[in-house]
Structure formats: structure tokens, C-alpha cells
Write a protein that holds these residues in place. Structure first.
Motif, PDB file in Angstrom:
ATOM      1  N   PRO A  65      11.473   7.567 -15.614  1.00 50.02           N
ATOM      2  CA  PRO A  65      12.027   6.629 -14.633  1.00 50.02           C
ATOM      3  C   PRO A  65      11.212   6.579 -13.347  1.00 50.02           C
ATOM      4  CG  PRO A  65      13.767   7.993 -15.539  1.00 50.02           C
ATOM      5  CD  PRO A  65      12.475   8.545 -16.050  1.00 50.02           C
ATOM      6  N   ALA A  66      10.776   7.729 -12.853  1.00 50.68           N
ATOM      7  CA  ALA A  66      10.000   7.751 -11.606  1.00 50.68           C
ATOM      8  C   ALA A  66       8.690   6.992 -11.762  1.00 50.68           C
ATOM      9  CB  ALA A  66       9.732   9.185 -11.180  1.00 50.68           C
ATOM     10  N   THR A  67       8.053   7.122 -12.904  1.00 50.35           N
ATOM     11  CA  THR A  67       6.793   6.426 -13.146  1.00 50.35           C
ATOM     12  C   THR A  67       7.004   4.917 -13.133  1.00 50.35           C
ATOM     13  OG1 THR A  67       6.057   8.265 -14.519  1.00 50.35           O
ATOM     14  CG2 THR A  67       4.889   6.189 -14.772  1.00 50.35           C
ATOM     15  N   PHE A  68       8.020   4.440 -13.831  1.00 48.39           N
ATOM     16  CA  PHE A  68       8.290   3.007 -13.854  1.00 48.39           C
ATOM     17  C   PHE A  68       8.694   2.493 -12.473  1.00 48.39           C
ATOM     18  CE2 PHE A  68       9.143   3.793 -18.476  1.00 48.39           C
ATOM     19  CZ  PHE A  68       8.051   3.068 -18.927  1.00 48.39           C
ATOM     20  N   ILE A  69       9.510   3.244 -11.756  1.00 46.98           N
ATOM     21  CA  ILE A  69       9.968   2.816 -10.436  1.00 46.98           C
ATOM     22  C   ILE A  69       8.793   2.738  -9.463  1.00 46.98           C
ATOM     23  CG2 ILE A  69      11.436   3.413  -8.472  1.00 46.98           C
ATOM     24  CD1 ILE A  69      12.887   2.417 -11.083  1.00 46.98           C
ATOM     25  N   MET A  70       7.889   3.712  -9.506  1.00 49.60           N
ATOM     26  CA  MET A  70       6.715   3.666  -8.624  1.00 49.60           C
ATOM     27  C   MET A  70       5.860   2.443  -8.923  1.00 49.60           C
ATOM     28  SD  MET A  70       5.435   7.589  -8.055  1.00 49.60           S
ATOM     29  CE  MET A  70       5.101   7.880  -9.770  1.00 49.60           C
ATOM     30  N   GLN A  71       5.708   2.112 -10.180  1.00 50.64           N
ATOM     31  CA  GLN A  71       4.911   0.942 -10.535  1.00 50.64           C
ATOM     32  C   GLN A  71       5.595  -0.353 -10.095  1.00 50.64           C
ATOM     33  OE1 GLN A  71       4.075   1.225 -14.712  1.00 50.64           O
ATOM     34  NE2 GLN A  71       2.732   2.983 -14.450  1.00 50.64           N
ATOM     35  N   ILE A  72       6.886  -0.441 -10.278  1.00 49.17           N
ATOM     36  CA  ILE A  72       7.621  -1.640  -9.880  1.00 49.17           C
ATOM     37  C   ILE A  72       7.599  -1.803  -8.364  1.00 49.17           C
ATOM     38  CG2 ILE A  72       9.924  -2.686  -9.780  1.00 49.17           C
ATOM     39  CD1 ILE A  72      10.412  -1.372 -12.571  1.00 49.17           C
ATOM     40  N   ALA A  73       7.936  -0.739  -7.636  1.00 46.89           N
ATOM     41  CA  ALA A  73       7.947  -0.808  -6.172  1.00 46.89           C
ATOM     42  C   ALA A  73       6.537  -1.057  -5.632  1.00 46.89           C
ATOM     43  CB  ALA A  73       8.524   0.477  -5.586  1.00 46.89           C
ATOM     44  N   GLY A  74       5.537  -0.412  -6.201  1.00 52.64           N
ATOM     45  CA  GLY A  74       4.159  -0.618  -5.763  1.00 52.64           C
ATOM     46  C   GLY A  74       3.693  -2.045  -5.988  1.00 52.64           C
ATOM     47  N   PHE A  75       4.063  -2.618  -7.115  1.00 54.30           N
ATOM     48  CA  PHE A  75       3.698  -4.006  -7.411  1.00 54.30           C
ATOM     49  C   PHE A  75       4.342  -4.958  -6.401  1.00 54.30           C
ATOM     50  CE2 PHE A  75       4.633  -8.066  -9.464  1.00 54.30           C
ATOM     51  CZ  PHE A  75       3.354  -8.458  -9.854  1.00 54.30           C
ATOM     52  N   ILE A  76       5.645  -4.803  -6.177  1.00 56.71           N
ATOM     53  CA  ILE A  76       6.364  -5.696  -5.266  1.00 56.71           C
ATOM     54  C   ILE A  76       5.823  -5.587  -3.846  1.00 56.71           C
ATOM     55  CG2 ILE A  76       8.609  -6.123  -4.178  1.00 56.71           C
ATOM     56  CD1 ILE A  76       9.889  -5.344  -6.884  1.00 56.71           C
ATOM     57  N   VAL A  77       5.717  -4.364  -3.342  1.00 59.21           N
ATOM     58  CA  VAL A  77       5.270  -4.168  -1.969  1.00 59.21           C
ATOM     59  C   VAL A  77       3.783  -4.475  -1.825  1.00 59.21           C
ATOM     60  CG1 VAL A  77       4.984  -2.443  -0.146  1.00 59.21           C
ATOM     61  CG2 VAL A  77       7.109  -2.553  -1.427  1.00 59.21           C
ATOM     62  N   GLY A  78       2.978  -4.078  -2.789  1.00 57.88           N
ATOM     63  CA  GLY A  78       1.537  -4.332  -2.702  1.00 57.88           C
ATOM     64  C   GLY A  78       1.214  -5.812  -2.656  1.00 57.88           C
ATOM     65  N   PHE A  79       1.803  -6.582  -3.546  1.00 56.66           N
ATOM     66  CA  PHE A  79       1.526  -8.015  -3.551  1.00 56.66           C
ATOM     67  C   PHE A  79       2.188  -8.737  -2.380  1.00 56.66           C
ATOM     68  CE2 PHE A  79       0.062  -7.156  -7.830  1.00 56.66           C
ATOM     69  CZ  PHE A  79      -1.113  -7.884  -7.829  1.00 56.66           C
ATOM     70  N   SER A  80       3.330  -8.245  -1.916  1.00 55.70           N
ATOM     71  CA  SER A  80       3.945  -8.828  -0.722  1.00 55.70           C
ATOM     72  C   SER A  80       3.069  -8.578   0.504  1.00 55.70           C
ATOM     73  CB  SER A  80       5.337  -8.246  -0.491  1.00 55.70           C
ATOM     74  OG  SER A  80       6.175  -8.539  -1.574  1.00 55.70           O
ATOM     75  N   ALA A  81       2.553  -7.365   0.640  1.00 56.89           N
ATOM     76  CA  ALA A  81       1.671  -7.050   1.768  1.00 56.89           C
ATOM     77  C   ALA A  81       0.382  -7.872   1.702  1.00 56.89           C
ATOM     78  CB  ALA A  81       1.348  -5.556   1.782  1.00 56.89           C
ATOM     79  N   LEU A  82      -0.143  -8.040   0.517  1.00 54.46           N
ATOM     80  CA  LEU A  82      -1.355  -8.852   0.346  1.00 54.46           C
ATOM     81  C   LEU A  82      -1.090 -10.315   0.723  1.00 54.46           C
ATOM     82  CD1 LEU A  82      -4.292  -8.849  -0.654  1.00 54.46           C
ATOM     83  CD2 LEU A  82      -3.414  -9.365  -2.929  1.00 54.46           C
ATOM     84  N   PHE A  83       0.043 -10.846   0.299  1.00 49.64           N
ATOM     85  CA  PHE A  83       0.404 -12.221   0.648  1.00 49.64           C
ATOM     86  C   PHE A  83       0.540 -12.383   2.161  1.00 49.64           C
ATOM     87  CE2 PHE A  83       3.719 -15.317   1.665  1.00 49.64           C
ATOM     88  CZ  PHE A  83       3.143 -16.465   1.159  1.00 49.64           C
ATOM     89  N   VAL A  84       1.243 -11.453   2.800  1.00 48.08           N
ATOM     90  CA  VAL A  84       1.440 -11.529   4.256  1.00 48.08           C
ATOM     91  C   VAL A  84       0.099 -11.402   4.977  1.00 48.08           C
ATOM     92  CG1 VAL A  84       2.448 -10.316   6.242  1.00 48.08           C
ATOM     93  CG2 VAL A  84       3.841 -10.779   4.226  1.00 48.08           C
ATOM     94  N   GLU A  85      -0.777 -10.538   4.510  1.00 48.76           N
ATOM     95  CA  GLU A  85      -2.089 -10.369   5.140  1.00 48.76           C
ATOM     96  C   GLU A  85      -2.924 -11.644   5.023  1.00 48.76           C
ATOM     97  OE1 GLU A  85      -5.249  -9.120   7.169  1.00 48.76           O
ATOM     98  OE2 GLU A  85      -3.350  -8.030   7.040  1.00 48.76           O
ATOM     99  N   ILE A  86      -2.939 -12.254   3.862  1.00 48.71           N
ATOM    100  CA  ILE A  86      -3.731 -13.476   3.670  1.00 48.71           C
ATOM    101  C   ILE A  86      -3.138 -14.646   4.451  1.00 48.71           C
ATOM    102  CG2 ILE A  86      -4.387 -15.203   1.940  1.00 48.71           C
ATOM    103  CD1 ILE A  86      -4.709 -12.860  -0.032  1.00 48.71           C
ATOM    104  N   ARG A  87      -1.834 -14.735   4.464  1.00 48.78           N
ATOM    105  CA  ARG A  87      -1.178 -15.883   5.094  1.00 48.78           C
ATOM    106  C   ARG A  87      -1.096 -15.785   6.617  1.00 48.78           C
ATOM    107  NH1 ARG A  87       1.291 -20.867   3.421  1.00 48.78           N
ATOM    108  NH2 ARG A  87       2.709 -21.358   5.090  1.00 48.78           N
ATOM    109  N   PHE A  88      -0.764 -14.591   7.166  1.00 51.89           N
ATOM    110  CA  PHE A  88      -0.473 -14.475   8.594  1.00 51.89           C
ATOM    111  C   PHE A  88      -1.441 -13.593   9.384  1.00 51.89           C
ATOM    112  CE2 PHE A  88       3.640 -15.176   6.414  1.00 51.89           C
ATOM    113  CZ  PHE A  88       3.938 -16.417   6.944  1.00 51.89           C
TER     114      PHE A  88
END
Length: 133
Positions: free
Chosen positions: A71-94
Motif C-alpha cells: 500500500p505504501a508503494t502505491f500511495i507514494m506513486q499516486i501522491a507523487g504523480f498528482i503533486v509532481g504533475f500539478s507542480a509542473l503545471f503551475v510552474e509552466i503556467r504561472f
């Protein structure tokens, strides 16, 4: 695991003093909610992530269910994907300064990981119960 047979289930429904209860039709939903995957009534966790030795409602033995670090492995991947791509979007956009990223994304990844950990572990336990009986 404890084997559930049709005769045992019929007897449990008819007998009022039996520890066995009606089997849940959706073990995954019950486990995600932190309930026993067999009956859907007893609590699955003793603390935040510590699994009880057995269900207090139906007596299902949880000691044979081992989730490990899955469970920890899957949760880290899910949270990392969501936050990583959100941070990338915010960085590129703003193009915000780095301190904004630290203030926003670090607490979000911690909160997201903690919020998903218990349902994720429950899901793994429910899947094991469903596939091993």
C-alpha cells in the motif's frame, strides 16, 4: 483464511447467538471503509494502520493477511504523480517563486499520502481476502 461455505452462511443467518454474520456482498468497499471484508461490520484497524488480530463481529482471522509495503508503494506513486504533475503545471503556467512551491506542494504530498494510506491498506486487505478464499 477461514473458508465460508454456503451451509455455514445459511446457519449463521438463522442462528441468533452465532458469532458469524451475513457475509458482505462487497468486501472491497467494506475494507476501504476500514471494516471487515467478510461481514462489513467489525473494525479492521486497531490504530491508524495496525490491523486487528481478528474481527470482533464475525471472528475472521486477520493475522494471516499480510500486506507488507504494497500500500505504501502505491500511495507514494499516486501522491507523487498528482503533486509532481500539478507542480509542473503551475510552474509552466504561472512561474511562481520556489518558496511558493515549497509551501504548497510539500504539505500537500504529506496530507495526500496520509489520507490515502488507510484506505489503500484496507483495499489491499480486501483484495487478499477476495482472492484467497
Amino acid at each position: 483464511m477461514i473458508e465460508d461455505t454456503t451451509e455455514d452462511l445459511k446457519a449463521a443467518r438463522d442462528e441468533g447467538s452465532s458469532r458469524a454474520v451475513v457475509v458482505s456482498t462487497q468486501p472491497l468497499k467494506a475494507a476501504i471503509r476500514g471494516r471487515c471484508p467478510r461481514c462489513g461490520q467489525g473494525a479492521l484497524f486497531q490504530g491508524f494502520l495496525k490491523v486487528r488480530p481478528a474481527c470482533e463481529a464475525c471472528g475472521l482471522d486477520f493475522s494471516r493477511i499480510q500486506t507488507g509495503d504494497g500500500p505504501a508503494t502505491f500511495i507514494m506513486q499516486i501522491a507523487g504523480f498528482i503533486v509532481g504533475f500539478s507542480a509542473l503545471f503551475v510552474e509552466i503556467r504561472f512561474h511562481p517563486p520556489m518558496w511558493v512551491h515549497l509551501i504548497v506542494w510539500l504539505p500537500l504530498v504529506v496530507a495526500l499520502s496520509l489520507a490515502l494510506m488507510r484506505p489503500g491498506r484496507g483495499l489491499m486487505i480486501g483484495l487478499q481476502y477476495r482472492n484467497q478464499r
